[in-house]
Design a protein around this motif. Sequence first.
Motif, PDB file in Angstrom:
ATOM      1  N   LEU A  70      32.359  32.370  45.962  1.00  0.00           N
ATOM      2  CA  LEU A  70      33.512  31.503  45.201  1.00  0.00           C
ATOM      3  C   LEU A  70      32.217  31.711  43.798  1.00  0.00           C
ATOM      4  CD1 LEU A  70      34.871  27.842  44.935  1.00  0.00           C
ATOM      5  CD2 LEU A  70      33.245  28.353  43.126  1.00  0.00           C
ATOM      6  N   MET A  71      33.094  32.540  42.930  1.00  0.00           N
ATOM      7  CA  MET A  71      33.127  32.466  41.747  1.00  0.00           C
ATOM      8  C   MET A  71      32.766  31.508  40.600  1.00  0.00           C
ATOM      9  SD  MET A  71      30.430  35.306  42.266  1.00  0.00           S
ATOM     10  CE  MET A  71      30.262  34.469  43.536  1.00  0.00           C
ATOM     11  N   LYS A  72      31.481  31.272  39.916  1.00  0.00           N
ATOM     12  CA  LYS A  72      31.399  30.642  38.424  1.00  0.00           C
ATOM     13  C   LYS A  72      31.254  31.319  37.584  1.00  0.00           C
ATOM     14  CE  LYS A  72      27.433  27.412  39.018  1.00  0.00           C
ATOM     15  NZ  LYS A  72      27.639  25.862  39.271  1.00  0.00           N
ATOM     16  N   PRO A  73      30.448  30.816  35.895  1.00  0.00           N
ATOM     17  CA  PRO A  73      29.976  31.223  35.237  1.00  0.00           C
ATOM     18  C   PRO A  73      28.639  31.053  35.299  1.00  0.00           C
ATOM     19  CG  PRO A  73      31.456  29.719  34.425  1.00  0.00           C
ATOM     20  CD  PRO A  73      31.993  29.526  35.623  1.00  0.00           C
ATOM     21  N   TYR A  74      27.811  31.803  34.724  1.00  0.00           N
ATOM     22  CA  TYR A  74      26.337  31.981  34.625  1.00  0.00           C
ATOM     23  C   TYR A  74      26.322  30.474  33.451  1.00  0.00           C
ATOM     24  CZ  TYR A  74      25.143  36.445  36.273  1.00  0.00           C
ATOM     25  OH  TYR A  74      25.256  37.625  37.171  1.00  0.00           O
ATOM     26  N   PRO A  75      25.684  29.999  34.044  1.00  0.00           N
ATOM     27  CA  PRO A  75      25.257  28.635  33.320  1.00  0.00           C
ATOM     28  C   PRO A  75      24.079  29.109  31.849  1.00  0.00           C
ATOM     29  CG  PRO A  75      23.336  28.409  35.110  1.00  0.00           C
ATOM     30  CD  PRO A  75      24.955  29.882  35.457  1.00  0.00           C
ATOM     31  N   GLY A  76      24.609  27.905  31.479  1.00  0.00           N
ATOM     32  CA  GLY A  76      23.370  27.679  29.545  1.00  0.00           C
ATOM     33  C   GLY A  76      23.984  29.024  28.708  1.00  0.00           C
ATOM     34  N   LYS A  77      23.437  28.574  27.391  1.00  0.00           N
ATOM     35  CA  LYS A  77      23.687  29.576  26.342  1.00  0.00           C
ATOM     36  C   LYS A  77      22.723  30.155  26.212  1.00  0.00           C
ATOM     37  CE  LYS A  77      25.576  25.061  24.328  1.00  0.00           C
ATOM     38  NZ  LYS A  77      25.105  24.408  23.276  1.00  0.00           N
ATOM     39  N   GLY A  78      22.116  31.006  26.181  1.00  0.00           N
ATOM     40  CA  GLY A  78      20.870  31.757  26.248  1.00  0.00           C
ATOM     41  C   GLY A  78      21.224  32.434  27.521  1.00  0.00           C
ATOM     42  N   ASN A  87      30.585  36.311  32.220  1.00  0.00           N
ATOM     43  CA  ASN A  87      31.723  34.947  32.136  1.00  0.00           C
ATOM     44  C   ASN A  87      32.693  34.995  31.040  1.00  0.00           C
ATOM     45  OD1 ASN A  87      29.146  33.397  33.055  1.00  0.00           O
ATOM     46  ND2 ASN A  87      28.124  33.020  31.399  1.00  0.00           N
ATOM     47  N   TYR A  88      33.091  35.995  30.342  1.00  0.00           N
ATOM     48  CA  TYR A  88      34.227  36.502  29.790  1.00  0.00           C
ATOM     49  C   TYR A  88      35.144  36.594  31.046  1.00  0.00           C
ATOM     50  CZ  TYR A  88      37.247  39.636  26.470  1.00  0.00           C
ATOM     51  OH  TYR A  88      38.511  40.027  26.164  1.00  0.00           O
ATOM     52  N   ARG A  89      35.045  37.543  31.859  1.00  0.00           N
ATOM     53  CA  ARG A  89      35.775  38.142  32.132  1.00  0.00           C
ATOM     54  C   ARG A  89      36.049  36.981  33.624  1.00  0.00           C
ATOM     55  NH1 ARG A  89      35.437  44.300  32.577  1.00  0.00           N
ATOM     56  NH2 ARG A  89      36.824  44.264  35.075  1.00  0.00           N
ATOM     57  N   LEU A  90      35.404  36.744  33.820  1.00  0.00           N
ATOM     58  CA  LEU A  90      35.552  35.713  34.401  1.00  0.00           C
ATOM     59  C   LEU A  90      36.583  34.687  33.971  1.00  0.00           C
ATOM     60  CD1 LEU A  90      34.349  34.692  37.596  1.00  0.00           C
ATOM     61  CD2 LEU A  90      33.470  32.424  36.294  1.00  0.00           C
ATOM     62  N   SER A  91      36.435  34.222  32.180  1.00  0.00           N
ATOM     63  CA  SER A  91      37.238  33.078  32.368  1.00  0.00           C
ATOM     64  C   SER A  91      38.799  33.610  31.642  1.00  0.00           C
ATOM     65  CB  SER A  91      36.484  33.039  30.501  1.00  0.00           C
ATOM     66  OG  SER A  91      37.454  32.332  29.777  1.00  0.00           O
ATOM     67  N   HIS A  92      38.886  34.867  31.964  1.00  0.00           N
ATOM     68  CA  HIS A  92      39.887  35.817  31.289  1.00  0.00           C
ATOM     69  C   HIS A  92      40.845  36.278  33.083  1.00  0.00           C
ATOM     70  CE1 HIS A  92      42.483  40.071  31.567  1.00  0.00           C
ATOM     71  NE2 HIS A  92      41.981  40.035  30.238  1.00  0.00           N
TER      72      HIS A  92
END
Length: 219
Positions: A70-78, A87-92
């Motif tokens: 199960l893959m989820k985004p990298y956390p944080g803003k920096g 994160n963009y590809r995962l969101s895509h």
Amino acid sequence: MAMCDANYCFTLVDVGNYGKDNDAHIFNESDIGKAFHAKQMNIPSPTEVDKHYLPYVIVSDEIFGLRRWLMKPYPGKGLDEQQAVFNYRLSHCRRTIENCFGILSARWHIFRRPIRAAPETVDGIVKACLCLHNYLQLTENAQYIPTGFIDSEDSSGNINPGDWRSIVQDEEGVLKRTHTGRAFNRSSHKAKDIRDNFKNYFNSKNGSLPWQKSHVNSC
């Protein structure tokens, strides 16, 4: 809670929990989640893709715990550029399940308002609609999901919202529920290594999209 495939068909569903409940907890306590944790889902073996060893995984949002499967985004803003690309590809990819629920809510009016029925009746209604959704998607796709009904993407990675969004935006339906709480699942080093492998592939010459860097930098 549900999973879908690339054809907007629901593949695994868990029906009967309250919308206010934490998604990660619902998943972990469901038969589906327990089967994944117990390695009983017969997930295909990892595949080598352009010298990157990548497993088959579920794509999720940040509420869930990072796992080998199960893959989820990298956390944080920096985040650095490569993490932002991941994160963009995962969101895509995750937009597929969002569109799947959107189609369901737009096509089946019963989901645009709270269903006034006994809980066991509601469970049956939901399951029946999911089955009918899959059937129509596979047999009457052009009419059930006409051109422009789902989100599309231009050559620069910008999203053109699908028509279903204008249909359900003012309704109280399945898309109105928001996530509550947070996941307290501790991620293993192996799971983090797998996420890094996907990140490296998405940023490689053969695994990248032409517009991804300019898109994440512009955001």
